[in-house]
Design an enzyme around this catalytic site. Sequence first.
Site, short mmCIF file in Angstrom:
data_model
loop_
_atom_site.label_atom_id
_atom_site.label_comp_id
_atom_site.label_asym_id
_atom_site.label_seq_id
_atom_site.Cartn_x
_atom_site.Cartn_y
_atom_site.Cartn_z
N HIS A 124 42.08 32.17 44.57
CA HIS A 124 40.77 31.50 44.69
C HIS A 124 40.78 30.30 43.75
CE1 HIS A 124 36.40 31.00 44.11
NE2 HIS A 124 36.22 31.70 45.21
N ASP A 201 42.50 38.93 38.44
CA ASP A 201 41.23 38.61 39.09
C ASP A 201 40.93 39.74 40.07
OD1 ASP A 201 39.21 37.78 40.78
OD2 ASP A 201 40.13 35.86 41.30
N GLN A 204 37.64 40.88 44.22
CA GLN A 204 37.64 41.44 45.57
C GLN A 204 38.21 42.86 45.61
OE1 GLN A 204 36.21 39.97 48.13
NE2 GLN A 204 35.82 38.02 47.12
N LYS A 227 29.53 41.19 43.70
CA LYS A 227 30.42 41.61 44.78
C LYS A 227 30.58 43.13 44.82
CE LYS A 227 33.05 37.29 44.59
NZ LYS A 227 32.70 36.61 45.83
N CYS A 365 37.26 28.82 49.44
CA CYS A 365 37.68 28.43 48.09
C CYS A 365 39.14 28.80 47.85
CB CYS A 365 36.78 29.06 47.02
SG CYS A 365 35.09 28.47 47.06
#
Length: 407
Positions: A124, A201, A204, A227, A365
């Site tokens: 991202h 990261d 997700q 999220k 993104c």
Amino acid sequence: MGNFDIQKVRADFPILRREVNGKPLIYFDNGATTHKPKQVIDGIVDYYAQMNSNIHRGVHYLSQISTDAFEVTRRKVRAFINAKHEHEIIITKGTTESINIVASCYGRPFIGEDDEIIISAMEHHSNIVPWQMLCDEKGCKLRVIPMNDKGELDIDAYKALFSERTKIVSFTYVSNALGTINPVKEMIEIAHRHHVPVLIDAAQAIQHIAVDVQELDADFFAFSGHKMYGPTGVGVLYGKEELLNKMPPYQGGGDMIRDVTFEKTTYNDLPFKFEAGTPNIEAGICLTQAIDYIQDIGLDAIKAYEDDLLGYATEKLAVIEGIRFIGTAAHKSSVISFVVDGIHPYDIGVILDKQGIAVRTGHHCAQPIMSQYGIPGTVRVSLAMYNTKEEVDTLMVGLERAVAMLK
């Protein structure tokens, strides 16, 4: 799927009962943000109605109970990801700020000219741009792990990227644009053989996959509340105590100090050293309700349900004339990205929206991914635990209608 009760889950999300363009809302944009259960919404209302006050500074009752509730979240997060210490949990605005803190507060002191930073081809923008900014400032270099056409990272090429100049590795757990689940533990082990720290990261991943940062041996780990069925404007940076103690503060202001004179400032201990100013208090407090909600259902049950739904949706959509899936990794989570021959993704998204179906279109993104596939963007269907096979069937009908109109 065990005791997973989809109708009970759906009943907890008030927004799922509304209509869009005269049709029942079908929401497949969960990779961008998830909806909030009534438990989180009630928690936000309760905060403002019953305890609204600034935290960590007041001796009065409302400040005390607000502070206590905020610190409950820190304890919940520690347990949720199995961090070793509560003070390794930094409350941030979200994944983007968490990554920027590491790029700034680890990158600036410990990465210099001609040093190297490894990221992946599927990142991202929020895990690309902060490192590019650091490279521009310090004269260091970005090295990129390549990706094959299935959307899987080339682990042999990753191993070959390391040198004595490598200072940090930063990559995504799950790709927001492809759904690929990366072999995180293996990749961390490879970096640690070279004594290089790793930032994950997990924006997700955190809502789909059970996480144990100690078992992974992650050095830094970032995710966002919005999220994972929580409020916007709150996120987490986990960092190993030893690393966080070496790092200077990200911002100056209230709460991150122990003592201030015009001659010298003494910084506060962890975690407060990285939490300058008044945070998004109600979001921080109500992240607790989101974690409780996920844990009450159980991440294993959620993952099993979502994996079944992902398989069902992939099989259904595969028969659409001219469809091409972007991202066909063997290990995926809750994302189907696709293009349809001769049709711009935006046009498909607009027609689906007229039918009450929310999908994401564009580059998500993640423009380098789109460049690799030679496309402007995709239609992204990102699933959550409140989506159903019936909604997938409606999507199928809507997509066939869109394709017929646009061909």
